[in-house]
Design an enzyme around this catalytic site. Structure first.
Site, PDB file in Angstrom:
ATOM      1  N   ILE A 142      38.560  23.889  50.435  1.00 48.28           N
ATOM      2  CA  ILE A 142      39.493  23.990  51.567  1.00 48.28           C
ATOM      3  C   ILE A 142      40.843  23.445  51.120  1.00 48.28           C
ATOM      4  O   ILE A 142      40.969  22.267  50.796  1.00 48.28           O
ATOM      5  CB  ILE A 142      38.974  23.210  52.790  1.00 48.28           C
ATOM      6  CG1 ILE A 142      37.552  23.668  53.163  1.00 48.28           C
ATOM      7  CG2 ILE A 142      39.920  23.395  53.976  1.00 48.28           C
ATOM      8  CD1 ILE A 142      36.903  22.823  54.247  1.00 48.28           C
ATOM      9  N   ASP A 143      41.830  24.320  51.100  1.00 47.29           N
ATOM     10  CA  ASP A 143      43.160  23.952  50.583  1.00 47.29           C
ATOM     11  C   ASP A 143      44.209  24.686  51.410  1.00 47.29           C
ATOM     12  O   ASP A 143      44.880  25.592  50.923  1.00 47.29           O
ATOM     13  CB  ASP A 143      43.242  24.325  49.102  1.00 47.29           C
ATOM     14  CG  ASP A 143      44.528  23.843  48.468  1.00 47.29           C
ATOM     15  OD1 ASP A 143      44.917  22.693  48.716  1.00 47.29           O
ATOM     16  OD2 ASP A 143      45.160  24.635  47.737  1.00 47.29           O
ATOM     17  N   ILE A 144      44.313  24.292  52.672  1.00 46.53           N
ATOM     18  CA  ILE A 144      45.119  25.045  53.630  1.00 46.53           C
ATOM     19  C   ILE A 144      46.295  24.202  54.103  1.00 46.53           C
ATOM     20  O   ILE A 144      46.115  23.151  54.716  1.00 46.53           O
ATOM     21  CB  ILE A 144      44.259  25.470  54.840  1.00 46.53           C
ATOM     22  CG1 ILE A 144      43.124  26.401  54.368  1.00 46.53           C
ATOM     23  CG2 ILE A 144      45.115  26.165  55.890  1.00 46.53           C
ATOM     24  CD1 ILE A 144      42.162  26.793  55.462  1.00 46.53           C
TER      25      ILE A 144
END
Length: 220
Positions: A142-144
């Protein structure tokens, strides 16, 4: 080649555009490398790549090589996919989800996003995608971010529970967060508390100054 060499002296911008989701996207030669930046932070192939590479090392390259499927929420320029394919030597299936079509366009043109086998890129909202997918994954990254801002839904119970459901037993979540102030630190502490004894949660603070990484292993 000349621009690349000159970039060791000062950054050289080669492309700039706006998108629906980003005020400004820039492709720049910086210290001999092409990087993708938003207005205030690095999106790919700079400090962000170093952050996620450290996270993958914490999980272990050999362990990841034995996984079958990886979900990447927030592709940007595709630097973590590049790391998975070239350094980790992962040969399983990678699904990348990116909401910003303009970012995918730049990543394909300048960073070779479409060159890897067994990688599929979906232009969709991460929240919508995790609601719809019927797949299960061994690693969820998760890299938002929208510039330096993280969407609130990432820290809400419904999204957390859905991600946990999509994760196979003995699989990992790698969650990159940005911590700029006390509220962000408190937010991360609350997030960590949401996992019960079925999960092993580790927090790695101050990666590249403002990043905190979570690795979360599903035990049962």
């Amino acid at each position: 080649m000349i621009k690349r060499l000159l970039s060791y002296l000062l950054p050289i911008k080669i492309h700039q555009k706006k998108s629906v989701y980003s005020k400004n996207l820039e492709v720049t030669w910086n210290n001999g490398y092409l990087v993708l930046d938003s207005e205030n932070t690095n999106y790919s192939f700079g400090s962000l790549q170093r952050v996620l590479k450290k996270g993958l090392k914490y999980i272990g390259y050999e362990r990841i090589q034995n996984f079958e499927s990886i979900l990447v929420l927030g592709v940007a320029g595709g630097s973590v996919i590049e790391t998975l394919k070239k350094e980790v030597k992962f040969e399983g299936k990678i699904t990348g989800v990116e909401i910003d079509a303009a970012v995918v366009e730049l990543a394909t043109k300048y960073f070779g996003l479409g060159k890897h086998d067994n990688v599929s890129i979906v232009i969709d909202d991460a929240f919508e995608f995790v609601l719809k997918t019927k797949e299960k994954y061994d690693l969820i990254i998760i890299d938002i971010f929208q510039d330096t801002t993280m969407p609130n839904f990432l820290f809400e119970d419904f999204f957390i529970n859905r991600i946990n459901f999509l994760l196979n037993v003995n699989g990992f979540i790698l969650f990159n967060t940005m911590v700029l102030d006390y509220q962000d630190r408190r937010r991360n502490a609350i997030y960590k508390s949401k996992f019960d004894n079925n999960y092993s949660v580790r927090l790695y603070p101050k990666i590249e100054v403002h990043n905190e990484l979570f690795t979360i292993k599903k035990l049962a």
